[in-house]
Motif scaffolding. Sequence first.
Motif, short mmCIF file in Angstrom:
data_model
loop_
_atom_site.label_atom_id
_atom_site.label_comp_id
_atom_site.label_asym_id
_atom_site.label_seq_id
_atom_site.Cartn_x
_atom_site.Cartn_y
_atom_site.Cartn_z
N SER A 52 0.83 -1.20 0.00
CA SER A 52 0.00 0.00 0.00
C SER A 52 0.87 1.26 0.00
CB SER A 52 -0.92 -0.01 1.22
OG SER A 52 -1.66 1.18 1.28
N LEU A 53 1.93 1.27 0.79
CA LEU A 53 2.83 2.41 0.82
C LEU A 53 3.50 2.62 -0.55
CD1 LEU A 53 4.61 2.14 4.27
CD2 LEU A 53 3.13 3.97 3.48
N TRP A 54 3.94 1.52 -1.16
CA TRP A 54 4.60 1.63 -2.47
C TRP A 54 3.62 2.12 -3.54
CZ3 TRP A 54 9.42 2.00 -3.83
CH2 TRP A 54 10.40 1.51 -3.00
N MET A 55 2.40 1.62 -3.48
CA MET A 55 1.42 2.03 -4.48
C MET A 55 1.09 3.52 -4.32
SD MET A 55 0.97 -0.52 -6.37
CE MET A 55 -0.49 -0.22 -7.32
N LEU A 58 4.19 5.51 -5.62
CA LEU A 58 4.46 5.41 -7.05
C LEU A 58 3.31 5.90 -7.93
CD1 LEU A 58 6.24 1.95 -7.19
CD2 LEU A 58 7.27 4.21 -7.23
N SER A 59 2.15 6.14 -7.33
CA SER A 59 1.02 6.55 -8.14
C SER A 59 1.25 7.99 -8.63
CB SER A 59 -0.28 6.47 -7.36
OG SER A 59 -0.26 7.37 -6.29
N PRO A 60 0.87 8.26 -9.86
CA PRO A 60 1.09 9.60 -10.39
C PRO A 60 0.16 10.61 -9.70
CG PRO A 60 -0.11 8.28 -11.95
CD PRO A 60 0.27 7.36 -10.82
N ALA A 61 0.65 11.83 -9.63
CA ALA A 61 -0.15 12.88 -9.02
C ALA A 61 -1.34 13.18 -9.94
CB ALA A 61 0.68 14.13 -8.82
N PRO A 62 -2.48 13.52 -9.40
CA PRO A 62 -3.63 13.81 -10.24
C PRO A 62 -3.34 15.03 -11.13
CG PRO A 62 -4.12 14.29 -7.94
CD PRO A 62 -2.77 13.65 -7.99
#
Length: 67
Positions: A52-55, A58-62
Amino acid sequence: MESFRLKNIIILILALMNLCLLGLLGVRLTTGYSAQAEARQQMVQLFAAEVSLWMTALSPAPHRPPA
């Protein structure tokens, strides 16, 4: 007659001791299995939190449209 009776008493004592040792072995096995299951559950929770922390990291900013 006396040696026959003594032999039977010794056999009975040994049989009772074997039953006690078998009971102790059962308790230790049960304790080991429950500890292993608890450790497995903790590892699953730790892995889920780490993923969950990695996701999140690594998720792109909106995308925000320019003002």
